[in-house]
Structures are given as C-alpha cells and as structure tokens.
Scaffold this active site. Structure first.
Site, PDB file in Angstrom:
ATOM      1  N   PHE A 142      59.715  14.776  22.529  1.00 47.18           N
ATOM      2  CA  PHE A 142      59.449  15.111  23.987  1.00 47.18           C
ATOM      3  C   PHE A 142      59.828  13.683  24.861  1.00 47.18           C
ATOM      4  O   PHE A 142      59.185  12.663  24.471  1.00 47.18           O
ATOM      5  CB  PHE A 142      57.920  15.496  24.385  1.00 47.18           C
ATOM      6  CG  PHE A 142      57.649  16.041  25.552  1.00 47.18           C
ATOM      7  CD1 PHE A 142      58.282  17.401  25.951  1.00 47.18           C
ATOM      8  CD2 PHE A 142      56.823  15.712  26.430  1.00 47.18           C
ATOM      9  CE1 PHE A 142      58.128  17.955  27.122  1.00 47.18           C
ATOM     10  CE2 PHE A 142      56.710  16.063  27.816  1.00 47.18           C
ATOM     11  CZ  PHE A 142      57.239  17.310  28.206  1.00 47.18           C
ATOM     12  N   ASP A 200      51.614  13.660  18.135  1.00 47.68           N
ATOM     13  CA  ASP A 200      51.389  14.458  19.567  1.00 47.68           C
ATOM     14  C   ASP A 200      51.155  15.681  18.861  1.00 47.68           C
ATOM     15  O   ASP A 200      52.225  16.432  18.263  1.00 47.68           O
ATOM     16  CB  ASP A 200      52.542  14.196  20.328  1.00 47.68           C
ATOM     17  CG  ASP A 200      51.899  14.719  21.756  1.00 47.68           C
ATOM     18  OD1 ASP A 200      51.798  15.719  21.840  1.00 47.68           O
ATOM     19  OD2 ASP A 200      52.822  14.165  22.551  1.00 47.68           O
ATOM     20  N   TYR A 203      46.917  22.583  28.211  1.00 49.26           N
ATOM     21  CA  TYR A 203      47.056  23.651  29.283  1.00 49.26           C
ATOM     22  C   TYR A 203      48.143  24.504  28.455  1.00 49.26           C
ATOM     23  O   TYR A 203      48.818  25.508  28.973  1.00 49.26           O
ATOM     24  CB  TYR A 203      47.788  23.174  30.547  1.00 49.26           C
ATOM     25  CG  TYR A 203      48.996  21.993  30.370  1.00 49.26           C
ATOM     26  CD1 TYR A 203      50.196  22.233  30.022  1.00 49.26           C
ATOM     27  CD2 TYR A 203      48.554  20.543  30.618  1.00 49.26           C
ATOM     28  CE1 TYR A 203      51.163  21.354  30.251  1.00 49.26           C
ATOM     29  CE2 TYR A 203      49.386  19.481  30.562  1.00 49.26           C
ATOM     30  CZ  TYR A 203      50.856  19.875  30.159  1.00 49.26           C
ATOM     31  OH  TYR A 203      51.673  19.012  30.194  1.00 49.26           O
ATOM     32  N   LYS A 204      48.678  24.327  27.274  1.00 44.96           N
ATOM     33  CA  LYS A 204      49.562  25.255  26.355  1.00 44.96           C
ATOM     34  C   LYS A 204      48.837  26.189  25.958  1.00 44.96           C
ATOM     35  O   LYS A 204      48.326  27.002  26.327  1.00 44.96           O
ATOM     36  CB  LYS A 204      50.557  24.253  25.798  1.00 44.96           C
ATOM     37  CG  LYS A 204      51.266  23.389  26.440  1.00 44.96           C
ATOM     38  CD  LYS A 204      52.335  22.317  25.852  1.00 44.96           C
ATOM     39  CE  LYS A 204      53.042  21.552  26.783  1.00 44.96           C
ATOM     40  NZ  LYS A 204      53.591  20.198  26.221  1.00 44.96           N
ATOM     41  N   ARG A 246      63.448  29.334  25.020  1.00 44.19           N
ATOM     42  CA  ARG A 246      62.264  29.062  24.249  1.00 44.19           C
ATOM     43  C   ARG A 246      61.469  30.343  24.518  1.00 44.19           C
ATOM     44  O   ARG A 246      61.248  30.692  25.722  1.00 44.19           O
ATOM     45  CB  ARG A 246      61.793  27.726  24.774  1.00 44.19           C
ATOM     46  CG  ARG A 246      61.320  27.179  23.637  1.00 44.19           C
ATOM     47  CD  ARG A 246      60.769  25.758  24.050  1.00 44.19           C
ATOM     48  NE  ARG A 246      59.897  25.816  25.185  1.00 44.19           N
ATOM     49  CZ  ARG A 246      59.078  24.694  25.700  1.00 44.19           C
ATOM     50  NH1 ARG A 246      58.922  23.772  24.851  1.00 44.19           N
ATOM     51  NH2 ARG A 246      58.581  24.887  26.757  1.00 44.19           N
TER      52      ARG A 246
HETATM   53  C1  LIG Z   1      53.679  18.933  26.969  1.00 42.01           C
HETATM   54  C2  LIG Z   1      53.788  17.710  26.195  1.00 42.01           C
HETATM   55  C3  LIG Z   1      53.551  16.532  27.026  1.00 42.01           C
HETATM   56  C4  LIG Z   1      52.748  16.689  28.147  1.00 42.01           C
HETATM   57  O1  LIG Z   1      52.600  15.417  28.744  1.00 42.01           O
HETATM   58  P1  LIG Z   1      51.502  15.330  30.315  1.00 42.01           P
HETATM   59  O2  LIG Z   1      51.358  13.949  29.914  1.00 42.01           O
HETATM   60  O3  LIG Z   1      50.407  16.037  29.848  1.00 42.01           O
HETATM   61  O4  LIG Z   1      52.262  15.789  31.192  1.00 42.01           O
HETATM   62  C5  LIG Z   1      53.593  15.549  26.125  1.00 42.01           C
HETATM   63  N1  LIG Z   1      54.178  15.522  24.976  1.00 42.01           N
HETATM   64  C6  LIG Z   1      54.467  16.684  24.351  1.00 42.01           C
HETATM   65  C7  LIG Z   1      55.132  16.611  22.823  1.00 42.01           C
HETATM   66  C8  LIG Z   1      54.248  17.906  24.838  1.00 42.01           C
HETATM   67  O5  LIG Z   1      54.853  18.820  24.383  1.00 42.01           O
END
Ligand SMILES: *Cc1c(COP(=O)(O)O)cnc(C)c1O
Length: 424
Positions: A126, A205, A230-231, A384
């Site tokens: 990400f 992560d 939040y996912k 997705r």
């Molecule tokens: C959704 C996601 C994030 C989100 O980071 P925030 O700091 O909460 O905005 C980070 N890393 C990964 C791999 C994600 O899927």
C-alpha cells in the site's frame, strides 16, 4: 449449468452464517455491497452503542468516565483484536491511524537494529506504507536505504526473491500480510522466519487481513504488526487503528513519540518522561473514545461468528466468484488478478479488464431501474470485489457478475466518462 440463480439461492440457504446479515443496517436491500474490505458496513447495534457512549458516559458521567472504563478502553479493544489476530492479551493496543502506527513501530525497529541500514518492502504494498518507510530513510540519514522487491507477475511475490536480498545489513522488512490489490496472502510464518534468520525484524500490515483470515501472529512468532479497523472489522470511517508488539520485545523498544499516554504514570505530571511498561508505551495522546465505541459492538459479531467459520465461508465465496468469472466473464476480456489457490489469497478478488474504470462506474451508477453494485477500482485496470462473509451472500456475487457481463456485452460502460473521481 450449476451457476444459476437457483444454485446461488441454495448456497445461501445452506450458509451457517446467513443470519449475521440481519445484524447489519441495510438501508437499501437491493444494493449489492462488495466494498467491505474498504469500508465495512454499519452493524445495527452500533448506533445504540454510540448513543449510550454519548448520552450516558459523556453526557451524564462526564469526566468521571475516565475512571469508569475509558482509560483502559483501547487496551480492552486491543485484547479483542488480539483474539482475531492470533496474539495474546496485552500484545495489541488501539492507537492513532495505521500510517502513524507503522511509523512508530518501524522507527522503533530501526533504533533497535542500529548499525543495520537496509529496509525492505515490495512493490505490491500500500503506497502509504511505502511513503512512511521513505520518510524514515530520509530521517535516519544517507546510509539508510529502502529496497523494493518487485513482483514478477504483478500479483504475488516469491519468498526466494525476498530471501535473495535479505542480508546482514537488513534492519527491517515491512509487508502487507494480504496485498491490497491482488489479495495475495504472504505465508506469514515462512517469511517471518526468513527475516529473523537474517537477524532483521518483521513488521506486518494486517489492514487487509484482520477479520478476513485467521490471525497467526503468535504462531508465526511475528515481531511487530499494525492494522486498521474500518475495513473487515466494521469500526466505521476513520476508526482508530491497532498495533501489535510481541510481549518479549515491548520493554526493548521505544516509541519515537513521547506523549503522556505512553508515560509510566501520566497523572503524576512529572517533567521527565519514563516509558510505560508493556504496550502502553506506544501510545502518544488521548485516545478517541467516541471513535472507538462502534468497535465494542462490531468485534462481538466477528468473535461470535468465529474466525475459522468466517474464513471457510470467505474461501468458498471467493472460489465461487472466480469460477463464475471463468465461465461467464473471461471470454469478455476479464482476467483474474488474484491467486487461484485459496490458501494464497485473502477475502477479496480482483478482476482485471482494460475498461475496468468505466465498468466500475456502470456498476455504481447503472441508470434508472438498474441494480446498484458497489465494488472499487484500483489503478490501472483492477475491479476489486470484497467478500465480507458476515453479510455477503452468494446471490450478491451471482447478481454482481451477471450485471458485469451485461455491462460489457452490451457496452453499457460507454455511457460513462473515463475521468477519475477523487476517491475511487
Ligand atoms: C487501508 C490501509 C492503510 C490505511 O492507513 P490509514 O493510516 O488508516 O489511512 C494502510 N495500509 C494498508 C495496507 C491498508 O490496506
């Protein structure tokens, strides 16, 4: 012939988790939501939970609530997430956002491995995670570097390619357990051992894996992890994230942000910082109590359904989706962007198509009378489709793919512009 509407209905009837869908607030029963891997649906019990937090805990009890539960709320919620993540009590803490937690833990690891100057990640990660690591390289100085392992197929990364660049100068390896585009799932235990054998630390992560695949932090002997809520955890937009530090490492590592909530006794108000014992030392400031409130309810749903049951349904549904795609969609220019082996993927499926963006727009905005389907689009050509076994039905998947077929066969996507929205 098996991929009929009747068959989808039959699969739903046999689904042991089917009643969980009724525990969510479904404003529009005709809407097909396949984006719970980006923003989980709202459980019906959350509004009541928040109202009581607001009216009773804040409104009536006022500041007394800090001693009536608020002070340990982030540790308590962390302990529940630990159950999903395969960790022990006291190893997971709610705090800040995923990006900030990644910064804190990666920084702590680099300090701990002083003398080693290489960080490794992959090009499927990400972007925010990669930015944080780039920023750390800048902060730590010229001798530090970030090495990015390239995926050969754009979907997966071979363990051997990672192993080849691990060396005695590697301080930290930081990877997404489940990759956000392709859903590729790393073998956590195997990779963690490779990294530790090289004397480096492993930071996972879990944003796209927590609540989607059974956690294995302890069985993999993972050092560090972060993730968002939040996912798949349905904590609501911008809900606080979590961090994990293996218990034997907690006293050895130091947060780069010395805030009072990470201090040994914040209410002594001493002017010299002493890190708190255990995982508390990775906190910085006052936790967002109201933003954490939904999780108290949402996590109960996941825990009562059981992570192994959720995983069984998720694997069956992603397999169903892919088989249906193979039969109905591949001849129309779609191809799979997700590993075929269920053990190697998380709980979403990516279908690639040269017109992916406009197909997504057509799904979301089908025009009068059409069924609204919400997937998401990820550059350059990925659609997705998130499978969230608490509330995704086989019928959702069947209807979504049927509609995708119509959109492409009848070129309905041509009514939409290719100009990207701010949030895709
Ligand atoms: C959704 C996601 C994030 C989100 O980071 P925030 O700091 O909460 O905005 C980070 N890393 C990964 C791999 C994600 O899927």
């Amino acid at each position: 012939m098996k991929y009929t509407e009747e068959y989808a209905r039959e699969l739903d009837q046999q689904d042991p988790l089917k009643d969980y869908r009724t525990k969510f607030y479904i404003a529009d029963p005709t809407l097909i939501y396949l984006d719970g891997n980006s923003l989980g649906r709202l459980p019906s019990g959350v509004a009541g939970q928040m109202m009581s937090e607001i009216n009773t805990a804040w409104g009536e009890r006022l500041i007394r609530s800090w001693n009536e539960g608020w002070y340990d709320e982030n540790a308590r919620i962390g302990d529940q997430i630990a159950l999903l993540a395969g960790a022990e009590k006291g190893e997971v803490m709610m705090s800040d956002s995923t990006s900030v937690n990644l910064y804190k833990l990666a920084h702590a690891a680099l300090k701990f491995k002083k003398g080693r100057t290489k960080i490794i990640t992959d090009n499927l990660n990400f972007p925010s995670d990669v930015y944080i690591l780039q920023g750390l390289v800048r902060e730590f100085g010229d001798d530090y570097s970030l090495q990015i392992v390239e995926s050969k197929d754009g979907m997966t990364v071979n363990s051997t390619d990672l192993e080849a660049i691990l060396d005695e100068n590697t301080a930290l390896v930081c990877l997404s357990h489940v990759v956000f585009k392709s859903a590729f799932r790393y073998p956590m235990k195997e990779i963690t051992s490779l990294v530790q054998d090289a004397g480096a630390m492993m930071l996972w992560d879990l944003s796209h894996s927590i609540g989607a695949v059974p956690g294995e932090l302890n069985t993999a002997n993972a050092d560090l992890a972060v993730g968002c809520s939040y996912k798949y955890l349905n904590g609501g937009p911008g809900a606080p994230a979590f961090l994990y530090v293996r218990s034997d490492l907690q006293e050895k590592l130091e947060s780069p942000i010395w805030g009072w909530f990470g201090e040994k006794d914040p209410f002594e108000f001493l002017l010299d910082y002493r890190p708190a014992k255990g995982i508390r030392r990775f906190l910085a400031g006052t936790p967002p109590i109201l933003s954490m409130a939904p999780l108290k309810h949402s996590l109960e749903l996941l825990l009562s359904a059981g992570m192994n049951n959720l995983r069984l349904k998720s694997s069956a549904q992603t397999s169903y989706l892919l088989k249906l795609a193979q039969e109905e969609l591949f001849e129309l220019g779609f191809q799979s962007g997700t590993p075929a082996d269920p053990d190697k993927r998380g709980s979403h499926v990516t279908l690639r198509h040269p017109e992916a963006y406009r197909i997504c727009k057509s799904m979301i905005d089908p025009g009068i009378g059409g069924q609204v389907i919400i997937p998401d689009f990820r550059e350059a050509d990925n659609i997705r489709l998130g499978i969230t076994p608490l509330y995704t039905s086989y019928m959702d998947i069947f209807k979504a793919e049927k509609q995708m077929k119509t959109i492409v066969a009848e070129k309905l996507y041509e009514q939409h512009s290719d100009k990207r929205d701010a949030v895709t």
